[in-house]
Design a protein around this motif. Sequence first.
Motif, PDB file in Angstrom:
ATOM      1  N   UNK A   1      33.698  33.366  31.711  1.00  0.00           N
ATOM      2  CA  UNK A   1      32.517  33.572  32.399  1.00  0.00           C
ATOM      3  C   UNK A   1      32.500  33.477  33.917  1.00  0.00           C
ATOM      4  N   UNK A   2      33.631  32.586  34.419  1.00  0.00           N
ATOM      5  CA  UNK A   2      33.527  32.768  36.014  1.00  0.00           C
ATOM      6  C   UNK A   2      33.706  34.186  36.557  1.00  0.00           C
ATOM      7  N   UNK A   3      34.650  34.906  35.725  1.00  0.00           N
ATOM      8  CA  UNK A   3      34.921  36.171  36.418  1.00  0.00           C
ATOM      9  C   UNK A   3      34.020  37.225  36.247  1.00  0.00           C
ATOM     10  N   UNK A   4      33.281  37.100  35.406  1.00  0.00           N
ATOM     11  CA  UNK A   4      31.964  38.102  35.339  1.00  0.00           C
ATOM     12  C   UNK A   4      30.946  38.160  36.370  1.00  0.00           C
ATOM     13  N   UNK A   5      30.775  39.077  37.114  1.00  0.00           N
ATOM     14  CA  UNK A   5      29.865  39.107  38.262  1.00  0.00           C
ATOM     15  C   UNK A   5      28.526  39.509  37.872  1.00  0.00           C
ATOM     16  N   UNK A   6      27.842  38.667  37.107  1.00  0.00           N
ATOM     17  CA  UNK A   6      26.574  39.014  36.844  1.00  0.00           C
ATOM     18  C   UNK A   6      25.513  37.856  36.898  1.00  0.00           C
ATOM     19  N   UNK A   7      24.077  38.113  36.819  1.00  0.00           N
ATOM     20  CA  UNK A   7      23.337  36.985  36.923  1.00  0.00           C
ATOM     21  C   UNK A   7      23.555  36.117  35.819  1.00  0.00           C
ATOM     22  N   UNK A   8      23.543  34.690  36.068  1.00  0.00           N
ATOM     23  CA  UNK A   8      23.822  33.958  34.944  1.00  0.00           C
ATOM     24  C   UNK A   8      25.029  33.502  34.598  1.00  0.00           C
ATOM     25  N   UNK A   9      26.341  34.164  35.181  1.00  0.00           N
ATOM     26  CA  UNK A   9      27.427  33.884  34.736  1.00  0.00           C
ATOM     27  C   UNK A   9      28.021  32.709  35.211  1.00  0.00           C
ATOM     28  N   UNK A  10      27.785  32.351  36.189  1.00  0.00           N
ATOM     29  CA  UNK A  10      28.019  30.900  36.943  1.00  0.00           C
ATOM     30  C   UNK A  10      27.617  29.783  35.831  1.00  0.00           C
ATOM     31  N   UNK A  11      26.242  29.952  35.828  1.00  0.00           N
ATOM     32  CA  UNK A  11      25.643  28.886  34.940  1.00  0.00           C
ATOM     33  C   UNK A  11      26.040  28.797  33.408  1.00  0.00           C
TER      34      UNK A  11
ATOM     35  N   UNK B   1      34.501  42.964  32.522  1.00  0.00           N
ATOM     36  CA  UNK B   1      33.104  43.984  32.267  1.00  0.00           C
ATOM     37  C   UNK B   1      32.420  43.677  33.487  1.00  0.00           C
ATOM     38  N   UNK B   2      32.260  44.696  34.187  1.00  0.00           N
ATOM     39  CA  UNK B   2      31.392  44.896  35.512  1.00  0.00           C
ATOM     40  C   UNK B   2      29.984  45.158  35.193  1.00  0.00           C
ATOM     41  N   UNK B   3      29.554  45.905  33.911  1.00  0.00           N
ATOM     42  CA  UNK B   3      28.331  46.209  33.675  1.00  0.00           C
ATOM     43  C   UNK B   3      27.659  45.408  32.719  1.00  0.00           C
ATOM     44  N   UNK B   4      27.884  44.175  32.497  1.00  0.00           N
ATOM     45  CA  UNK B   4      27.308  43.291  31.369  1.00  0.00           C
ATOM     46  C   UNK B   4      25.974  42.975  31.969  1.00  0.00           C
TER      47      UNK B   4
END
Length: 125
Positions: free
Chosen positions: A42-52, A2-5
Amino acid sequence: VPSGVSPQALKLANAELDNAVSKRELKSTDRAKILLKFGEYFQQIKVVGATETSIAQFQKVLALKGLSVRELAEAQYGIGEAYRNAGKTAEAIAAYEKVSSESGQFHSYALQRIKALSTPAAPKN
């Protein structure tokens, strides 16, 4: 993926995951499997906070008792991957360096990543 998360949805998903995984009837190895998969997701989701959020899942695995060297190494390697995917080279190298040499496969992968990240890119002509 999902890109719009939204970051709020990500926090809610993380809270729900924490609630589900904290159930006492799950063995440590089962909890680790779930957390490792969500860390990768979560690594694959490109939204703020996903890396953390990804790193937090892997750190939860590291905190579990009774896991094998391989499971712990996979979690530590996952932290390195999360940092690498986020462009945080120094943090990625530090995480990869913590992968146990006793883990075999993940240690080899970590050494390859360290070498690749430590080698300066060749100038383009």
